[in-house]
Design a protein around this motif. Structure first.
Motif, PDB file in Angstrom:
ATOM      1  N   PHE A   1       0.912  -1.220  -0.270  1.00  0.00           N
ATOM      2  CA  PHE A   1      -0.031  -0.098   0.004  1.00  0.00           C
ATOM      3  C   PHE A   1       0.868   1.395  -0.033  1.00  0.00           C
ATOM      4  O   PHE A   1       2.001   1.233   0.665  1.00  0.00           O
ATOM      5  CB  PHE A   1      -0.923  -0.133   1.207  1.00  0.00           C
ATOM      6  N   GLY A   2       0.720   2.282  -1.106  1.00  0.00           N
ATOM      7  CA  GLY A   2       1.413   3.508  -0.983  1.00  0.00           C
ATOM      8  C   GLY A   2       2.700   3.097  -2.014  1.00  0.00           C
ATOM      9  O   GLY A   2       3.371   4.122  -2.061  1.00  0.00           O
ATOM     10  N   GLY A   3       2.897   1.924  -2.404  1.00  0.00           N
ATOM     11  CA  GLY A   3       4.070   1.866  -3.042  1.00  0.00           C
ATOM     12  C   GLY A   3       3.953   1.734  -4.640  1.00  0.00           C
ATOM     13  O   GLY A   3       2.888   2.552  -5.201  1.00  0.00           O
ATOM     14  N   SER A   4       4.864   1.484  -5.377  1.00  0.00           N
ATOM     15  CA  SER A   4       4.835   1.806  -6.884  1.00  0.00           C
ATOM     16  C   SER A   4       5.158   0.620  -7.565  1.00  0.00           C
ATOM     17  O   SER A   4       5.579  -0.379  -7.056  1.00  0.00           O
ATOM     18  CB  SER A   4       5.894   2.796  -7.163  1.00  0.00           C
ATOM     19  N   LEU A   5       4.553   0.582  -8.877  1.00  0.00           N
ATOM     20  CA  LEU A   5       4.774  -0.772  -9.723  1.00  0.00           C
ATOM     21  C   LEU A   5       4.512  -0.055 -11.340  1.00  0.00           C
ATOM     22  O   LEU A   5       3.844   0.931 -11.377  1.00  0.00           O
ATOM     23  CB  LEU A   5       3.647  -1.796  -9.370  1.00  0.00           C
ATOM     24  N   ARG A   6       5.287  -0.885 -12.088  1.00  0.00           N
ATOM     25  CA  ARG A   6       5.276  -0.520 -13.595  1.00  0.00           C
ATOM     26  C   ARG A   6       4.817  -1.687 -14.390  1.00  0.00           C
ATOM     27  O   ARG A   6       5.469  -2.552 -14.425  1.00  0.00           O
ATOM     28  CB  ARG A   6       6.573   0.199 -13.970  1.00  0.00           C
ATOM     29  N   LEU A   7       3.774  -1.626 -15.102  1.00  0.00           N
ATOM     30  CA  LEU A   7       3.541  -2.405 -15.912  1.00  0.00           C
ATOM     31  C   LEU A   7       3.705  -2.271 -17.474  1.00  0.00           C
ATOM     32  O   LEU A   7       3.673  -0.939 -17.626  1.00  0.00           O
ATOM     33  CB  LEU A   7       1.793  -2.488 -15.901  1.00  0.00           C
ATOM     34  N   SER A   8       4.026  -3.288 -18.163  1.00  0.00           N
ATOM     35  CA  SER A   8       4.313  -2.933 -19.681  1.00  0.00           C
ATOM     36  C   SER A   8       3.417  -3.862 -20.174  1.00  0.00           C
ATOM     37  O   SER A   8       2.990  -4.859 -20.021  1.00  0.00           O
ATOM     38  CB  SER A   8       5.940  -3.693 -19.588  1.00  0.00           C
ATOM     39  N   CYS A   9       3.462  -3.509 -21.580  1.00  0.00           N
ATOM     40  CA  CYS A   9       2.570  -4.209 -22.639  1.00  0.00           C
ATOM     41  C   CYS A   9       3.435  -4.222 -23.937  1.00  0.00           C
ATOM     42  O   CYS A   9       3.748  -3.091 -24.538  1.00  0.00           O
ATOM     43  CB  CYS A   9       1.201  -3.480 -22.891  1.00  0.00           C
TER      44      CYS A   9
ATOM     45  N   ASP B   1       1.788   4.819  -9.143  1.00  0.00           N
ATOM     46  CA  ASP B   1       2.449   5.348  -7.920  1.00  0.00           C
ATOM     47  C   ASP B   1       1.341   5.056  -6.829  1.00  0.00           C
ATOM     48  O   ASP B   1      -0.073   5.472  -6.888  1.00  0.00           O
ATOM     49  CB  ASP B   1       3.020   6.599  -8.145  1.00  0.00           C
ATOM     50  N   ASN B   2       1.737   5.491  -5.454  1.00  0.00           N
ATOM     51  CA  ASN B   2       0.828   5.445  -4.519  1.00  0.00           C
ATOM     52  C   ASN B   2      -0.500   4.520  -4.619  1.00  0.00           C
ATOM     53  O   ASN B   2      -1.444   5.083  -4.527  1.00  0.00           O
ATOM     54  CB  ASN B   2       0.300   6.998  -4.497  1.00  0.00           C
ATOM     55  N   VAL B   3      -0.088   3.268  -4.756  1.00  0.00           N
ATOM     56  CA  VAL B   3      -1.278   2.291  -5.044  1.00  0.00           C
ATOM     57  C   VAL B   3      -2.090   2.400  -3.608  1.00  0.00           C
ATOM     58  O   VAL B   3      -1.722   2.384  -2.566  1.00  0.00           O
ATOM     59  CB  VAL B   3      -0.701   0.856  -5.223  1.00  0.00           C
ATOM     60  N   GLN B   4      -3.051   2.077  -3.809  1.00  0.00           N
ATOM     61  CA  GLN B   4      -4.326   1.848  -2.801  1.00  0.00           C
ATOM     62  C   GLN B   4      -5.009   0.373  -2.994  1.00  0.00           C
ATOM     63  O   GLN B   4      -4.855  -0.137  -4.058  1.00  0.00           O
ATOM     64  CB  GLN B   4      -5.442   2.900  -3.279  1.00  0.00           C
ATOM     65  N   SER B   5      -5.730   0.284  -2.085  1.00  0.00           N
ATOM     66  CA  SER B   5      -6.351  -1.135  -1.947  1.00  0.00           C
ATOM     67  C   SER B   5      -7.070  -1.432  -2.960  1.00  0.00           C
ATOM     68  O   SER B   5      -7.047  -2.600  -3.550  1.00  0.00           O
ATOM     69  CB  SER B   5      -7.139  -1.214  -0.564  1.00  0.00           C
ATOM     70  N   GLY B   6      -7.885  -0.447  -3.503  1.00  0.00           N
ATOM     71  CA  GLY B   6      -8.685  -0.743  -4.437  1.00  0.00           C
ATOM     72  C   GLY B   6      -8.121  -0.852  -5.800  1.00  0.00           C
ATOM     73  O   GLY B   6      -8.932  -1.196  -6.872  1.00  0.00           O
TER      74      GLY B   6
ATOM     75  N   THR C   1      -2.583  -8.937 -16.414  1.00  0.00           N
ATOM     76  CA  THR C   1      -1.581  -9.218 -15.423  1.00  0.00           C
ATOM     77  C   THR C   1      -2.166  -8.778 -13.936  1.00  0.00           C
ATOM     78  O   THR C   1      -2.898  -7.854 -14.071  1.00  0.00           O
ATOM     79  CB  THR C   1      -0.299  -8.417 -15.761  1.00  0.00           C
ATOM     80  N   PRO C   2      -1.754  -9.606 -13.002  1.00  0.00           N
ATOM     81  CA  PRO C   2      -2.501  -9.337 -12.011  1.00  0.00           C
ATOM     82  C   PRO C   2      -1.646  -8.510 -10.847  1.00  0.00           C
ATOM     83  O   PRO C   2      -0.537  -8.676 -10.871  1.00  0.00           O
ATOM     84  CB  PRO C   2      -2.696 -10.662 -11.171  1.00  0.00           C
ATOM     85  N   VAL C   3      -2.267  -7.621 -10.299  1.00  0.00           N
ATOM     86  CA  VAL C   3      -1.777  -6.919  -9.216  1.00  0.00           C
ATOM     87  C   VAL C   3      -2.438  -6.911  -7.836  1.00  0.00           C
ATOM     88  O   VAL C   3      -3.674  -6.939  -7.745  1.00  0.00           O
ATOM     89  CB  VAL C   3      -1.828  -5.071  -9.637  1.00  0.00           C
ATOM     90  N   ILE C   4      -1.839  -7.313  -6.770  1.00  0.00           N
ATOM     91  CA  ILE C   4      -2.319  -7.425  -5.605  1.00  0.00           C
ATOM     92  C   ILE C   4      -1.505  -6.208  -4.487  1.00  0.00           C
ATOM     93  O   ILE C   4      -0.488  -6.336  -4.370  1.00  0.00           O
ATOM     94  CB  ILE C   4      -2.003  -8.834  -4.828  1.00  0.00           C
ATOM     95  N   VAL C   5      -2.655  -5.397  -3.838  1.00  0.00           N
ATOM     96  CA  VAL C   5      -1.943  -4.550  -3.072  1.00  0.00           C
ATOM     97  C   VAL C   5      -2.154  -4.959  -1.469  1.00  0.00           C
ATOM     98  O   VAL C   5      -3.196  -5.224  -1.250  1.00  0.00           O
ATOM     99  CB  VAL C   5      -2.554  -3.299  -3.206  1.00  0.00           C
ATOM    100  N   PHE C   6      -0.901  -5.005  -0.785  1.00  0.00           N
ATOM    101  CA  PHE C   6      -1.078  -5.432   0.652  1.00  0.00           C
ATOM    102  C   PHE C   6      -0.606  -4.397   1.623  1.00  0.00           C
ATOM    103  O   PHE C   6       0.078  -3.542   1.007  1.00  0.00           O
ATOM    104  CB  PHE C   6      -0.276  -6.697   0.579  1.00  0.00           C
ATOM    105  N   SER C   7      -1.192  -4.416   2.619  1.00  0.00           N
ATOM    106  CA  SER C   7      -0.630  -3.412   3.835  1.00  0.00           C
ATOM    107  C   SER C   7       0.202  -4.040   4.829  1.00  0.00           C
ATOM    108  O   SER C   7       0.555  -5.011   4.776  1.00  0.00           O
ATOM    109  CB  SER C   7      -2.108  -3.095   4.496  1.00  0.00           C
TER     110      SER C   7
END
Length: 121
Positions: free
Chosen positions: A14-22, A84-89, A115-121
């Protein structure tokens, strides 16, 4: 090989960052707008970001405005989604999509496998 192949998903705090590519193949992506869609668990797939064919125009869903950035590198046949600043939703599947128009908001008819993204706290 599928024409649209997403990668970069995974678990992010939660609050972190991730970059997806296509990665795009088998069609001239520089002619068309490209987009990213999000499907939360138990919900329908929804558009969240769009970029015009030349990359000079973007649109975002209110839920990701100011946190996500879509970009493209036409010579590399790639589309990206910086999260950036990923949230649970933000948890869910993310799909790359190709539009049949050059500008946003786009008219999308082709998607990757997601591609799956899972946000955890």
């Amino acid at each position: 090989q599928l024409p649209l192949v997403e990668s970069g998903g995974g678990m992010v705090q939660f609050g972190g960052s991730l970059r997806l590519s296509c990665a795009v193949s088998r069609f001239a992506m520089d002619h068309w707008a490209m987009g990213w869609f999000h499907q939360a668990p138990g919900k329908e797939r929804e558009p969240i970001a769009c970029i015009s064919s030349l990359g000079d125009g973007t649109t975002y869903a209110d839920s990701v405005q100011g946190r996500f950035t879509i970009s493209r590198a036409n010579p590399k046949r790639m589309v990206y989604l910086q999260m950036d600043n990923v949230q649970s939703g933000d948890t869910g599947l993310y799909y790359c999509a190709a539009s049949s128009t050059t500008d946003c908001p786009g008219r999308f008819g082709s998607w990757g496998q997601g591609t799956p993204v899972i946000v955890f706290s």
